[in-house]
Design a protein around this motif. Structure first.
Motif, PDB file in Angstrom:
ATOM      1  N   PRO A 199       0.832  -1.208   0.000  1.00 58.30           N
ATOM      2  CA  PRO A 199       0.000   0.000   0.000  1.00 58.30           C
ATOM      3  C   PRO A 199       0.865   1.256   0.000  1.00 58.30           C
ATOM      4  O   PRO A 199       1.849   1.342   0.739  1.00 58.30           O
ATOM      5  N   VAL A 200       0.509   2.221  -0.838  1.00 56.97           N
ATOM      6  CA  VAL A 200       1.280   3.454  -0.955  1.00 56.97           C
ATOM      7  C   VAL A 200       0.338   4.654  -0.921  1.00 56.97           C
ATOM      8  O   VAL A 200      -0.860   4.535  -1.167  1.00 56.97           O
ATOM      9  N   THR A 201       0.917   5.806  -0.615  1.00 55.90           N
ATOM     10  CA  THR A 201       0.176   7.066  -0.642  1.00 55.90           C
ATOM     11  C   THR A 201       0.595   7.835  -1.884  1.00 55.90           C
ATOM     12  O   THR A 201       1.784   8.040  -2.119  1.00 55.90           O
ATOM     13  N   ALA A 202      -0.378   8.248  -2.674  1.00 51.58           N
ATOM     14  CA  ALA A 202      -0.078   8.905  -3.954  1.00 51.58           C
ATOM     15  C   ALA A 202       0.489  10.302  -3.748  1.00 51.58           C
ATOM     16  O   ALA A 202      -0.045  11.098  -2.977  1.00 51.58           O
ATOM     17  N   TYR A 203       1.571  10.590  -4.475  1.00 51.76           N
ATOM     18  CA  TYR A 203       2.155  11.923  -4.517  1.00 51.76           C
ATOM     19  C   TYR A 203       2.302  12.284  -5.995  1.00 51.76           C
ATOM     20  O   TYR A 203       3.390  12.206  -6.573  1.00 51.76           O
ATOM     21  N   PRO A 204       1.193  12.691  -6.640  1.00 53.15           N
ATOM     22  CA  PRO A 204       1.237  12.962  -8.084  1.00 53.15           C
ATOM     23  C   PRO A 204       1.961  14.257  -8.416  1.00 53.15           C
ATOM     24  O   PRO A 204       1.828  15.260  -7.713  1.00 53.15           O
ATOM     25  N   VAL A 205       2.734  14.216  -9.487  1.00 56.69           N
ATOM     26  CA  VAL A 205       3.430  15.401 -10.001  1.00 56.69           C
ATOM     27  C   VAL A 205       3.272  15.413 -11.523  1.00 56.69           C
ATOM     28  O   VAL A 205       2.576  14.579 -12.091  1.00 56.69           O
ATOM     29  N   ASP A 206       3.901  16.369 -12.170  1.00 56.78           N
ATOM     30  CA  ASP A 206       3.928  16.404 -13.636  1.00 56.78           C
ATOM     31  C   ASP A 206       2.522  16.468 -14.231  1.00 56.78           C
ATOM     32  O   ASP A 206       2.181  15.721 -15.150  1.00 56.78           O
ATOM     33  N   PHE A 207       1.693  17.364 -13.727  1.00 60.21           N
ATOM     34  CA  PHE A 207       0.363  17.551 -14.301  1.00 60.21           C
ATOM     35  C   PHE A 207       0.502  18.183 -15.691  1.00 60.21           C
ATOM     36  O   PHE A 207       1.256  19.132 -15.879  1.00 60.21           O
ATOM     37  N   ARG A 208      -0.265  17.682 -16.660  1.00 59.58           N
ATOM     38  CA  ARG A 208      -0.203  18.196 -18.033  1.00 59.58           C
ATOM     39  C   ARG A 208      -1.408  19.057 -18.393  1.00 59.58           C
ATOM     40  O   ARG A 208      -1.417  19.681 -19.450  1.00 59.58           O
ATOM     41  N   THR A 209      -2.456  19.047 -17.557  1.00 59.08           N
ATOM     42  CA  THR A 209      -3.659  19.829 -17.843  1.00 59.08           C
ATOM     43  C   THR A 209      -4.011  20.695 -16.640  1.00 59.08           C
ATOM     44  O   THR A 209      -3.507  20.485 -15.532  1.00 59.08           O
ATOM     45  N   THR A 210      -4.916  21.637 -16.855  1.00 62.06           N
ATOM     46  CA  THR A 210      -5.401  22.478 -15.767  1.00 62.06           C
ATOM     47  C   THR A 210      -6.541  21.803 -15.005  1.00 62.06           C
ATOM     48  O   THR A 210      -7.002  22.349 -14.004  1.00 62.06           O
ATOM     49  N   GLY A 211      -6.990  20.669 -15.491  1.00 58.87           N
ATOM     50  CA  GLY A 211      -8.101  19.969 -14.851  1.00 58.87           C
ATOM     51  C   GLY A 211      -9.407  20.119 -15.597  1.00 58.87           C
ATOM     52  O   GLY A 211     -10.409  19.533 -15.203  1.00 58.87           O
ATOM     53  N   VAL A 212      -9.413  20.899 -16.665  1.00 62.61           N
ATOM     54  CA  VAL A 212     -10.613  21.060 -17.495  1.00 62.61           C
ATOM     55  C   VAL A 212     -10.261  20.670 -18.928  1.00 62.61           C
ATOM     56  O   VAL A 212      -9.149  20.935 -19.395  1.00 62.61           O
ATOM     57  N   PRO A 213     -11.206  20.023 -19.642  1.00 64.54           N
ATOM     58  CA  PRO A 213     -10.901  19.521 -20.988  1.00 64.54           C
ATOM     59  C   PRO A 213     -10.654  20.602 -22.030  1.00 64.54           C
ATOM     60  O   PRO A 213      -9.920  20.381 -22.986  1.00 64.54           O
ATOM     61  N   GLY A 214     -11.255  21.787 -21.859  1.00 63.09           N
ATOM     62  CA  GLY A 214     -11.096  22.836 -22.859  1.00 63.09           C
ATOM     63  C   GLY A 214     -11.642  22.414 -24.210  1.00 63.09           C
ATOM     64  O   GLY A 214     -10.918  22.396 -25.204  1.00 63.09           O
ATOM     65  N   TYR A 215     -12.939  22.078 -24.231  1.00 63.59           N
ATOM     66  CA  TYR A 215     -13.554  21.521 -25.436  1.00 63.59           C
ATOM     67  C   TYR A 215     -13.397  22.415 -26.660  1.00 63.59           C
ATOM     68  O   TYR A 215     -13.341  21.931 -27.792  1.00 63.59           O
ATOM     69  N   PHE A 216     -13.362  23.711 -26.471  1.00 63.03           N
ATOM     70  CA  PHE A 216     -13.314  24.636 -27.598  1.00 63.03           C
ATOM     71  C   PHE A 216     -11.952  25.304 -27.749  1.00 63.03           C
ATOM     72  O   PHE A 216     -11.826  26.331 -28.411  1.00 63.03           O
ATOM     73  N   ARG A 217     -10.944  24.737 -27.109  1.00 63.94           N
ATOM     74  CA  ARG A 217      -9.596  25.299 -27.204  1.00 63.94           C
ATOM     75  C   ARG A 217      -8.710  24.360 -28.014  1.00 63.94           C
ATOM     76  O   ARG A 217      -8.484  23.209 -27.625  1.00 63.94           O
ATOM     77  N   LEU A 218      -8.238  24.828 -29.152  1.00 62.59           N
ATOM     78  CA  LEU A 218      -7.408  24.017 -30.023  1.00 62.59           C
ATOM     79  C   LEU A 218      -5.963  23.999 -29.533  1.00 62.59           C
ATOM     80  O   LEU A 218      -5.507  24.917 -28.857  1.00 62.59           O
ATOM     81  N   PHE A 219      -5.250  22.947 -29.887  1.00 60.04           N
ATOM     82  CA  PHE A 219      -3.817  22.909 -29.628  1.00 60.04           C
ATOM     83  C   PHE A 219      -3.115  23.834 -30.613  1.00 60.04           C
ATOM     84  O   PHE A 219      -3.609  24.113 -31.704  1.00 60.04           O
ATOM     85  N   SER A 220      -1.956  24.303 -30.234  1.00 57.44           N
ATOM     86  CA  SER A 220      -1.236  25.268 -31.077  1.00 57.44           C
ATOM     87  C   SER A 220      -0.591  24.604 -32.286  1.00 57.44           C
ATOM     88  O   SER A 220      -0.234  25.291 -33.250  1.00 57.44           O
TER      89      SER A 220
END
Length: 266
Positions: A207-228
């Motif tokens: 059993p381990v406790t999660a320590y997440p790093v390296d987030f790639r998103t702000t937490g919202v999908p951005g349905y209408f925001r295109l990639f550059s």
């Protein structure tokens, strides 16, 4: 065998490769079978544009990154810290004589910070090589080169350098540290990878406790925001798709006990 099959499978089905081959093959076929060839070429080209510019990569990454919240200090003693490999660039590190990392180098920065916060905690770096061909050095060796840069003494760190994937990370780390019942170990890896990683450690009884790093998103999908750029969108999409496929394969082969591991109820 599982390791080799998984690597070859992804080489074949990676969307950027598959759609590019489809487009090129379609153009070649159009010289003899015009309608069929142009149809295939159009599917390949449109697929690359849709995946590369559309929000699909973010849409797939957001639920993975949101599965485990950022770590919050609870006052509970931390007995150990496990940092998974995957951010290292062994080939470049060996050629240049200095440690080189990809985007997920936050894993190493987090290790340095946690080592200072918990001076009595044991530290393990788990990672050999995920390459099909021979690697000039192991992932753990690259981290060893970087320790002076983050102010961490080498004798403070244990290295597990034989694992080739996440399931082996868990199994070999368990054998190395032999955690006692009730110990609290932090697991450091990229947020999108945390569900599969935690699932693998649970499956081997660690059993381990999660320590997440390296987030790639702000937490919202951005349905209408295109990639550059198409390249950026394809990178997001393939990163997320690979993780979702990995979760499915690990679940159906018994390497994790849940299709999408999450925090355990307390």
């Amino acid at each position: 065998m599982f390791f080799y099959v998984s690597k070859v499978f992804w080489l074949v089905v990676a969307p950027s490769t598959l759609l590019t081959v489809l487009a090129v093959a379609g153009l070649a076929l159009s010289l003899r079978w015009h309608q069929l060839g142009m149809t295939l070429a159009t599917i390949g080209a449109v697929g690359l544009l849709l995946i590369g510019l559309g929000p699909f990569g973010r849409m797939l990454l957001v639920p993975l990154e949101g599965r485990f919240p950022p770590y919050v200090e609870s006052g509970r003693q931390v007995d150990g810290i496990i940092v998974l490999g995957g951010s290292e660039l062994p080939g470049i590190s060996a050629a240049r004589g200095q440690p080189s990392f990809q985007e997920s180098a936050e894993r190493i920065l987090a290790m340095g910070e946690l080592a200072r916060l918990y001076p009595n905690a044991r530290i393990v770096v788990a990672g050999g090589s995920g390459r099909l061909s021979d690697s000039p050095m192991q992932e753990a060796d690259v981290v060893r080169m970087a320790l002076p840069q983050i102010g961490l003494a080498e004798e403070r760190v244990m290295f597990e350098s034989a694992s080739r994937n996440t399931a082996e990370n868990a199994r070999l780390a368990m054998a190395l540290v032999k955690p006692a019942p009730g110990e609290n170990w932090l697991l450091v890896t990229s947020a999108y990878h945390m569900p599969r990683a935690v699932g693998c450690f649970r499956a081997v009884g660690f059993p381990v406790t999660a320590y997440p790093v390296d987030f790639r998103t702000t937490g919202v999908p951005g349905y209408f925001r295109l990639f550059s750029s198409v390249a950026e969108g394809l990178s997001f999409f393939e990163l997320a798709l690979r993780e979702w496929v990995g979760l499915a394969v690990y679940y159906f082969t018994g390497r994790i006990d849940s299709p999408l591991p999450g925090p355990e109820a307390r």
